[in-house]
Every structure is written in structure tokens, then in C-alpha cells.
Scaffold this motif. Structure first.
Motif, PDB file in Angstrom:
ATOM      1  N   PHE A 165       0.827  -1.204   0.000  1.00  0.00           N
ATOM      2  CA  PHE A 165       0.000   0.000   0.000  1.00  0.00           C
ATOM      3  C   PHE A 165       0.862   1.256   0.000  1.00  0.00           C
ATOM      4  O   PHE A 165       0.526   2.236  -0.671  1.00  0.00           O
ATOM      5  N   VAL A 166       1.973   1.229   0.745  1.00  0.00           N
ATOM      6  CA  VAL A 166       2.834   2.418   0.793  1.00  0.00           C
ATOM      7  C   VAL A 166       3.365   2.718  -0.609  1.00  0.00           C
ATOM      8  O   VAL A 166       3.402   3.870  -1.035  1.00  0.00           O
ATOM      9  N   ILE A 167       3.738   1.675  -1.342  1.00  0.00           N
ATOM     10  CA  ILE A 167       4.279   1.861  -2.696  1.00  0.00           C
ATOM     11  C   ILE A 167       3.223   2.497  -3.615  1.00  0.00           C
ATOM     12  O   ILE A 167       3.511   3.464  -4.329  1.00  0.00           O
ATOM     13  N   PHE A 168       1.999   1.987  -3.561  1.00  0.00           N
ATOM     14  CA  PHE A 168       0.939   2.590  -4.384  1.00  0.00           C
ATOM     15  C   PHE A 168       0.599   4.000  -3.899  1.00  0.00           C
ATOM     16  O   PHE A 168       0.285   4.879  -4.703  1.00  0.00           O
ATOM     17  N   ASP A 169       0.650   4.202  -2.581  1.00  0.00           N
ATOM     18  CA  ASP A 169       0.399   5.546  -2.034  1.00  0.00           C
ATOM     19  C   ASP A 169       1.376   6.551  -2.630  1.00  0.00           C
ATOM     20  O   ASP A 169       0.995   7.682  -2.958  1.00  0.00           O
ATOM     21  N   VAL A 170       2.645   6.147  -2.769  1.00  0.00           N
ATOM     22  CA  VAL A 170       3.671   7.046  -3.310  1.00  0.00           C
ATOM     23  C   VAL A 170       3.341   7.403  -4.759  1.00  0.00           C
ATOM     24  O   VAL A 170       3.402   8.573  -5.150  1.00  0.00           O
ATOM     25  N   LEU A 171       2.948   6.395  -5.540  1.00  0.00           N
ATOM     26  CA  LEU A 171       2.597   6.661  -6.941  1.00  0.00           C
ATOM     27  C   LEU A 171       1.402   7.614  -7.026  1.00  0.00           C
ATOM     28  O   LEU A 171       1.405   8.571  -7.803  1.00  0.00           O
ATOM     29  N   PHE A 172       0.397   7.368  -6.188  1.00  0.00           N
ATOM     30  CA  PHE A 172      -0.792   8.223  -6.240  1.00  0.00           C
ATOM     31  C   PHE A 172      -0.514   9.621  -5.687  1.00  0.00           C
ATOM     32  O   PHE A 172      -1.165  10.582  -6.110  1.00  0.00           O
ATOM     33  N   LEU A 173       0.448   9.727  -4.772  1.00  0.00           N
ATOM     34  CA  LEU A 173       0.817  11.067  -4.309  1.00  0.00           C
ATOM     35  C   LEU A 173       1.387  11.872  -5.472  1.00  0.00           C
ATOM     36  O   LEU A 173       1.038  13.049  -5.647  1.00  0.00           O
ATOM     37  N   GLY A 174       2.247  11.237  -6.273  1.00  0.00           N
ATOM     38  CA  GLY A 174       2.813  11.916  -7.446  1.00  0.00           C
ATOM     39  C   GLY A 174       1.719  12.367  -8.398  1.00  0.00           C
ATOM     40  O   GLY A 174       1.719  13.508  -8.871  1.00  0.00           O
ATOM     41  N   ILE A 175       0.768  11.479  -8.669  1.00  0.00           N
ATOM     42  CA  ILE A 175      -0.314  11.801  -9.611  1.00  0.00           C
ATOM     43  C   ILE A 175      -1.200  12.920  -9.057  1.00  0.00           C
ATOM     44  O   ILE A 175      -1.512  13.899  -9.741  1.00  0.00           O
ATOM     45  N   LEU A 176      -1.563  12.788  -7.786  1.00  0.00           N
ATOM     46  CA  LEU A 176      -2.475  13.761  -7.166  1.00  0.00           C
ATOM     47  C   LEU A 176      -1.819  15.138  -7.064  1.00  0.00           C
ATOM     48  O   LEU A 176      -2.457  16.166  -7.366  1.00  0.00           O
ATOM     49  N   ALA A 177      -0.548  15.168  -6.664  1.00  0.00           N
ATOM     50  CA  ALA A 177       0.147  16.452  -6.515  1.00  0.00           C
ATOM     51  C   ALA A 177       0.317  17.126  -7.866  1.00  0.00           C
ATOM     52  O   ALA A 177       0.131  18.345  -7.985  1.00  0.00           O
ATOM     53  N   SER A 178       0.653  16.355  -8.907  1.00  0.00           N
ATOM     54  CA  SER A 178       0.840  16.977 -10.223  1.00  0.00           C
ATOM     55  C   SER A 178      -0.495  17.489 -10.760  1.00  0.00           C
ATOM     56  O   SER A 178      -0.550  18.567 -11.378  1.00  0.00           O
ATOM     57  N   ALA A 179      -1.586  16.739 -10.521  1.00  0.00           N
ATOM     58  CA  ALA A 179      -2.903  17.196 -10.978  1.00  0.00           C
ATOM     59  C   ALA A 179      -3.305  18.470 -10.248  1.00  0.00           C
ATOM     60  O   ALA A 179      -3.849  19.404 -10.860  1.00  0.00           O
ATOM     61  N   THR A 180      -3.035  18.534  -8.948  1.00  0.00           N
ATOM     62  CA  THR A 180      -3.351  19.737  -8.174  1.00  0.00           C
ATOM     63  C   THR A 180      -2.549  20.924  -8.688  1.00  0.00           C
ATOM     64  O   THR A 180      -3.087  22.031  -8.855  1.00  0.00           O
TER      65      THR A 180
END
Lengths: 192, 192
Positions: free
Chosen positions: A113-128
Motif C-alpha cells: 500500500f505504501v508503494i501505491f500511495d507514493v505513486l498516487f501522491l505523485g499523480i495527485l500532486a501533479s494534478a493539483t
């Protein structure tokens, strides 16, 4: 005989050491994952419902032209909605897994989950960042390249975009916190 | 006697188990941190050196007006340069710490670095998203709000911006990889 029996009875009285946990879910984890899910859903709904139609004066004075502002007029906002939708789906799945892991420990794959969390943090931050940058141009304009501001006409649209970006920023912070707490929990369980 | 000596000699022959490492640095970690540093520096330098001056025709035909395109005409690009500069400084420090930790294990505070890595991933990804979104408007324009494209005039400027955003995207991916590898390394050292 008495001296040999004393340690044995002491050992029997002491509770056995708890077995090491294989990354169990916690209530904090569940709450943060639910907050992330809620912020993704709110962000998408507020962005998608931002359509506003206004009557714009055209050069020939008595006539007005009806023009709409919609989120899908900008590729950055489309990327934002796509990113938040995927992150929302992911956070819904992890919230459910986290909930069931509270009932049944030892089944929670935290490092994955931590690994996927990191990927989604990148996606979410770039979208924001992308949506925020376009929203800022809409709010202030850019006189150097003559990109005029649109928020003086489409105020309701801009309020929706701004609120959505703020909610998404909150979601990014929650996701960062989630990763930091998970890493701290992993680090604590490493023997010294 | 012979039967009791045999296990003792076996135990003496077997090598002692290695002491648990307290998050030592690895060569891969060092290389990735250096790559991150390099991409931040290249990203900032390419963005800052993007100034281009062109002669723009004005409505009165024989006259031309000299106009410049610079990165600091857009708040998104300023945020981008600031974010990459801070991330570059951070990655320089962590590269040095990682290098010295290769020489002297047991001094590498990996969990602390992972936490800061997560924060910088958020900053770097949002800066990349913001700069990318503005660059895309510059490249394609937006006919719905009459934001005209500028890359047909300032082609060199746009090439710089595009290259810088690509390098920064690479840096974000390197940072994600760094966090994922650190989390995997932490997870492996947890007793089953």
C-alpha cells in the motif's frame, strides 16, 4: 531444589511476548484513507459541476452572446478529474481493505500500500499543481502574453475550481501524512 | 563425549549471523540521489536560461516591437524554479550523506530521509504539473477563453520550457523510485 524452582515459576508467571505483527491496520490509517476518499469525491464533484453560462456583450451593442465555461475546456482540468477519479477509486479500495484488516489483523499488506500511495501522491500532486496553475491564470490573467482573466465574468465557475483545487490539496496532504505514518510504523518494527 | 562434542564443533564452524543493519546506504540509493540532484540542476538551468527576444509586428506595418519571453513572466514557472532549487539543495545534502554512509554504515537515518523524500515528491510533482499545464497552454493555446499560443513566436523559449519540464518529470520518477526502494528495504528488515 527450591532455588531451581523459583526461576521456573517466575517464567510461568510472566506473560509470553506478543508475536510480531505483520503490518496491521490502525484506526488512524482507516480514518486518513476515508478522508482521502472523501476529498477525491468532493474534488471531482465540485469540478464537474462547475459549468456556468453567461451572456457576453459582442461588439454590436444591443446583442449578447451566451457562452459557457466548463471544466472540459481545459486539458489540465480533464487530467485533474481523471487523476482524482482514479485516486478516489484507489482510496475506496484501500479504505475497505483497511476496514477489514481492523477486524482481521495479519492480512494487511502495508508495504504494498505504501508503494501505491507514493505513486498516487505523485499523480495527485501533479494534478493539483496543473489545475491550480490554470486556475491562477484564469483568476489573474497574464498581461505579458495577453491571456485575459476570466474570473471577472465566470465567478461561480472560478469559485468551483478554486474550492476543488483546495480540497485536492488537502487530499495530497492527507496522502503524504498516510505515507509518513506508514513509514514510521514500519521503521519502529525493525529490531535495533 | 563424542556425541556432545559434535554439535559444539558445528556451531563453532558456522559463521556468526550478521548484525542487523540500521538502514545503511547502498550504491543504488547514492546513484538515484545523484540523478535527482542532476535533474534538479539541469531543470533549473534550462528554465532560467530560456529568455528569448523577438521582433513582433505592430499594427502600423513598417514598425516592429522588441518583446522578450522570460520564465519569470509566469508565477507557475517561478514556483517551479523555487521548488526545483529547494529539491536540488535537499538532494545535494542527501547525496553527500548517502556517500559518507557508504563509507561508514550505521550512520544513515533512512526513515527520516524517506519522510523528507515524500514531502519533496509532493512539491516536485506539483511544480512539474503547474509548469507543464502553463507550457501546454503556451503550446496549444485555449480557444475557449481566447488565450493564444505563444510557441509559434517564441519557439526557443518553448523548447527550453518543454525540456525543463521533461527533466523535472524524470526527477519526480527518480524520487518515487527512491521512496519505493527505501520502503521495500525497510519492509525486508522486519522480522516475520
Amino acid at each position: 531444589m527450591a532455588s531451581t524452582e523459583a526461576p521456573a515459576s517466575k517464567a510461568a508467571a510472566a506473560p509470553p511476548p506478543p508475536p510480531p505483527r505483520r503490518g496491521g491496520s490502525t484506526l488512524g490509517d482507516l480514518v486518513l484513507r476515508f478522508l482521502l476518499f472523501a476529498s477525491c469525491v468532493v474534488g471531482v464533484v465540485v469540478m464537474v459541476t462547475s459549468k456556468q453560462t453567461e451572456l457576453i456583450p459582442i461588439p454590436i451593442p444591443p446583442f449578447l452572446l451566451s457562452r459557457s465555461a466548463k471544466f472540459n475546456h481545459s486539458p489540465a482540468f480533464i487530467y485533474y478529474v481523471a487523476a482524482l477519479s482514479v485516486a478516489g477509486l484507489y482510496s475506496l479500495i484501500t479504505t475497505l481493505v483497511s476496514f477489514f484488516a481492523l477486524l482481521k489483523p495479519n492480512c494487511y499488506p502495508k508495504p504494498v500500500f505504501v508503494i501505491f500511495d507514493v505513486l498516487f501522491l505523485g499523480i495527485l500532486a501533479s494534478a493539483t499543481g496543473a489545475a491550480g496553475a490554470v486556475a491562477y491564470i484564469g483568476l489573474k490573467g497574464n498581461s505579458n502574453v495577453q491571456w485575459r482573466k476570466v474570473c471577472d465574468i465566470y465567478d461561480g465557475f472560478c469559485k468551483h475550481i478554486g474550492s476543488s483545487v483546495a480540497v485536492s490539496l488537502f487530499g495530497s496532504i492527507v496522502l503524504s501524512l498516510l505515507i509518513i505514518l506508514s513509514v514510521s510504523a514500519l521503521a519502529k518494527r525493525i529490531p535495533k
